[in-house]
Design a protein around this motif. Sequence first.
Motif, PDB file in Angstrom:
ATOM      1  N   LYS A 209      30.509 -36.701  19.983  1.00 18.26           N
ATOM      2  CA  LYS A 209      30.642 -36.834  18.533  1.00 18.26           C
ATOM      3  C   LYS A 209      29.284 -36.641  17.877  1.00 18.26           C
ATOM      4  N   ARG A 210      29.316 -35.993  16.728  1.00 21.51           N
ATOM      5  CA  ARG A 210      28.066 -35.736  16.018  1.00 21.51           C
ATOM      6  C   ARG A 210      27.563 -37.027  15.381  1.00 21.51           C
ATOM      7  N   GLY A 211      26.276 -37.293  15.532  1.00 23.03           N
ATOM      8  CA  GLY A 211      25.675 -38.441  14.855  1.00 23.03           C
ATOM      9  C   GLY A 211      25.882 -38.310  13.366  1.00 23.03           C
ATOM     10  N   MET A 212      26.021 -39.432  12.678  1.00 22.47           N
ATOM     11  CA  MET A 212      26.385 -39.364  11.258  1.00 22.47           C
ATOM     12  C   MET A 212      25.285 -38.779  10.373  1.00 22.47           C
ATOM     13  N   SER A 213      24.070 -38.687  10.911  1.00 23.21           N
ATOM     14  CA  SER A 213      22.987 -38.024  10.155  1.00 23.21           C
ATOM     15  C   SER A 213      22.309 -36.961  11.017  1.00 23.21           C
ATOM     16  N   ALA A 214      23.002 -36.461  12.011  1.00 23.74           N
ATOM     17  CA  ALA A 214      22.365 -35.514  12.937  1.00 23.74           C
ATOM     18  C   ALA A 214      22.457 -34.080  12.430  1.00 23.74           C
ATOM     19  N   THR A 215      21.386 -33.338  12.623  1.00 25.49           N
ATOM     20  CA  THR A 215      21.427 -31.911  12.319  1.00 25.49           C
ATOM     21  C   THR A 215      22.213 -31.197  13.426  1.00 25.49           C
ATOM     22  N   VAL A 216      22.596 -29.967  13.137  1.00 25.08           N
ATOM     23  CA  VAL A 216      23.316 -29.177  14.145  1.00 25.08           C
ATOM     24  C   VAL A 216      22.443 -28.994  15.391  1.00 25.08           C
ATOM     25  N   ASP A 217      21.151 -28.745  15.187  1.00 21.04           N
ATOM     26  CA  ASP A 217      20.270 -28.548  16.352  1.00 21.04           C
ATOM     27  C   ASP A 217      20.182 -29.806  17.201  1.00 21.04           C
ATOM     28  N   GLU A 218      20.095 -30.962  16.538  1.00 20.95           N
ATOM     29  CA  GLU A 218      20.036 -32.220  17.308  1.00 20.95           C
ATOM     30  C   GLU A 218      21.331 -32.426  18.100  1.00 20.95           C
ATOM     31  N   TRP A 219      22.439 -32.035  17.481  1.00 20.21           N
ATOM     32  CA  TRP A 219      23.753 -32.167  18.140  1.00 20.21           C
ATOM     33  C   TRP A 219      23.812 -31.260  19.379  1.00 20.21           C
ATOM     34  N   LEU A 220      23.388 -29.999  19.203  1.00 20.55           N
ATOM     35  CA  LEU A 220      23.377 -29.059  20.327  1.00 20.55           C
ATOM     36  C   LEU A 220      22.453 -29.552  21.442  1.00 20.55           C
ATOM     37  N   LEU A 221      21.303 -30.095  21.053  1.00 24.81           N
ATOM     38  CA  LEU A 221      20.356 -30.580  22.066  1.00 24.81           C
ATOM     39  C   LEU A 221      20.890 -31.819  22.785  1.00 24.81           C
ATOM     40  N   PHE A 236      32.332 -30.406  21.354  1.00 25.20           N
ATOM     41  CA  PHE A 236      31.648 -30.980  20.196  1.00 25.20           C
ATOM     42  C   PHE A 236      32.673 -31.502  19.190  1.00 25.20           C
ATOM     43  N   CYS A 237      32.459 -32.731  18.701  1.00 24.53           N
ATOM     44  CA  CYS A 237      33.410 -33.334  17.765  1.00 24.53           C
ATOM     45  C   CYS A 237      32.727 -33.699  16.447  1.00 24.53           C
ATOM     46  N   GLU A 238      33.154 -33.031  15.385  1.00 28.06           N
ATOM     47  CA  GLU A 238      32.647 -33.333  14.034  1.00 28.06           C
ATOM     48  C   GLU A 238      33.510 -34.438  13.436  1.00 28.06           C
ATOM     49  N   ARG A 239      32.855 -35.513  12.959  1.00 32.92           N
ATOM     50  CA  ARG A 239      33.583 -36.666  12.441  1.00 32.92           C
ATOM     51  C   ARG A 239      33.070 -37.111  11.074  1.00 32.92           C
ATOM     52  N   LYS A 261      31.789 -23.136  16.300  1.00 24.42           N
ATOM     53  CA  LYS A 261      32.958 -22.457  16.874  1.00 24.42           C
ATOM     54  C   LYS A 261      32.771 -20.939  16.903  1.00 24.42           C
ATOM     55  N   HIS A 262      32.408 -20.386  15.757  1.00 27.05           N
ATOM     56  CA  HIS A 262      32.452 -18.920  15.639  1.00 27.05           C
ATOM     57  C   HIS A 262      31.117 -18.221  15.892  1.00 27.05           C
ATOM     58  N   VAL A 263      30.004 -18.927  15.713  1.00 22.70           N
ATOM     59  CA  VAL A 263      28.711 -18.284  15.986  1.00 22.70           C
ATOM     60  C   VAL A 263      28.219 -18.651  17.386  1.00 22.70           C
ATOM     61  N   TYR A 264      28.306 -19.938  17.738  1.00 23.13           N
ATOM     62  CA  TYR A 264      27.818 -20.376  19.054  1.00 23.13           C
ATOM     63  C   TYR A 264      28.880 -20.271  20.144  1.00 23.13           C
ATOM     64  N   GLY A 265      30.159 -20.112  19.748  1.00 29.30           N
ATOM     65  CA  GLY A 265      31.223 -19.976  20.755  1.00 29.30           C
ATOM     66  C   GLY A 265      31.544 -21.267  21.487  1.00 29.30           C
ATOM     67  N   MET A 266      31.266 -22.411  20.839  1.00 32.67           N
ATOM     68  CA  MET A 266      31.528 -23.699  21.487  1.00 32.67           C
ATOM     69  C   MET A 266      32.976 -24.131  21.285  1.00 32.67           C
ATOM     70  N   ARG A 267      33.381 -25.116  22.063  1.00 31.35           N
ATOM     71  CA  ARG A 267      34.675 -25.764  21.858  1.00 31.35           C
ATOM     72  C   ARG A 267      34.459 -26.919  20.897  1.00 31.35           C
ATOM     73  N   VAL A 268      35.238 -26.925  19.807  1.00 34.96           N
ATOM     74  CA  VAL A 268      34.985 -27.884  18.733  1.00 34.96           C
ATOM     75  C   VAL A 268      36.276 -28.605  18.349  1.00 34.96           C
ATOM     76  N   VAL A 269      36.130 -29.916  18.189  1.00 31.99           N
ATOM     77  CA  VAL A 269      37.240 -30.773  17.776  1.00 31.99           C
ATOM     78  C   VAL A 269      36.839 -31.434  16.459  1.00 31.99           C
ATOM     79  N   VAL A 270      37.814 -31.657  15.594  1.00 33.07           N
ATOM     80  CA  VAL A 270      37.528 -32.397  14.361  1.00 33.07           C
ATOM     81  C   VAL A 270      38.267 -33.731  14.390  1.00 33.07           C
ATOM     82  N   ASP A 271      37.574 -34.771  13.958  1.00 32.21           N
ATOM     83  CA  ASP A 271      38.153 -36.103  13.794  1.00 32.21           C
ATOM     84  C   ASP A 271      38.254 -36.372  12.289  1.00 32.21           C
ATOM     85  N   PRO A 272      39.435 -36.063  11.701  1.00 34.26           N
ATOM     86  CA  PRO A 272      39.556 -36.261  10.246  1.00 34.26           C
ATOM     87  C   PRO A 272      39.690 -37.736   9.882  1.00 34.26           C
ATOM     88  N   SER A 273      40.005 -38.596  10.859  1.00 32.45           N
ATOM     89  CA  SER A 273      40.216 -40.017  10.583  1.00 32.45           C
ATOM     90  C   SER A 273      38.916 -40.709  10.184  1.00 32.45           C
TER      91      SER A 273
END
Length: 328
Positions: A209-221, A236-239, A261-273
């Motif tokens: 899950k992405r940190g609530m204040s994390a940049t995309v680069d920090e998430w990838l790292l 990767f899960c965006e919440r 998803k479309h530039v890096y080709g990763m598997r991405v899940v969304v948590d809308p809750s």
Amino acid sequence: MSSVVIKLRDDADIAVVQAHLKGCGVWAKELRGEVGATRTTVIALKPYSKHVNTAVLMDIPGVEDVLTASSSHPLVDAQRGRKHWIGETLLGEEGTPILMAGPCSIESEEQIHTAAAMVKRCGATVLRGGAFKPRSSPYSFCGNGAEALGWLKSAASEAELGIVTEVMSEKDVDAVGAIADLIQIGSRNMQNFSLLHAVGGLKKTVLLKRGMSATVDEWLLAGEHLLDGGAAGVIFCERGLRSFDSTSRNLLDLNAVALLKHVYGMRVVVDPSHAAGRRDLILPLAKAAIAVGVDGLLVEAHPQASEAMSDGPQALGEGELKRIGEIF
Ligand code: PEP
Ligand code: MN
């Protein structure tokens, strides 16, 4: 950030190469796994290391080639397009996203069994539920701990669902790894690097899950840390991010979802809750995520939504979860 990468011959003795590099005053790190198209062992030289020219590196016994890597997360990059099994469910089949659903917390054995049957009826193939809950207040319900892992396992087996559940502490990594098909790293632990490495050691797939204040680069790292630690794969899960507006709980960053998803080709899940924090916004956000092309949704649902012991305002009942299932 770029790194110099030394590609080694199959018969190279890594210890000998490392000793030579140390003699040159260079800080190097062995990369495990694949980098690009090659499975050959490589050693990355960090860009802040003392410069050593290519001719010197090529003279080290066992070195086949000296390359420049343009990315600081080569193991993440190598995951491009990879599919992941979560129990019996394949995540990553284009055009067939999966639904992972269940309660925020596992409150009792009976609750998780009832929830498992409910989410199954709504089309989920993976059951979520937290045994270890990160709570802002120590006086809030923090989960039933290790005992709940057994309840989760039996509920998922009975309903024939895969399991995703969060691990918060290094001391619980083995217990969670023993029952989970997909190990969840929560938003608050995205940069808990020792936890990431311990979880990587399970050699399982991880929902990061992405940190609530994390940049995309920090998430990838953070994903790179997991893979460097040995993880079989990272989803990767965006919440939602912390924003200035408290009308909803978090700000769902669909830009980042599209980018990963479309530039890096990763598997991405969304948590809308956890993005919405309120049940009335979850269906439209879920639809938006599907439209962006996600590989799955992670949704909180509870058999008695109004009585949930954590995250009640965002808990969906069966009727609402069914409507989410229908958008797939
Ligand atoms: C959860 O999914 O149970 C959770 C705590 O989510 P997050 O880490 O996104 O807050
Ligand atoms: Mn929750």
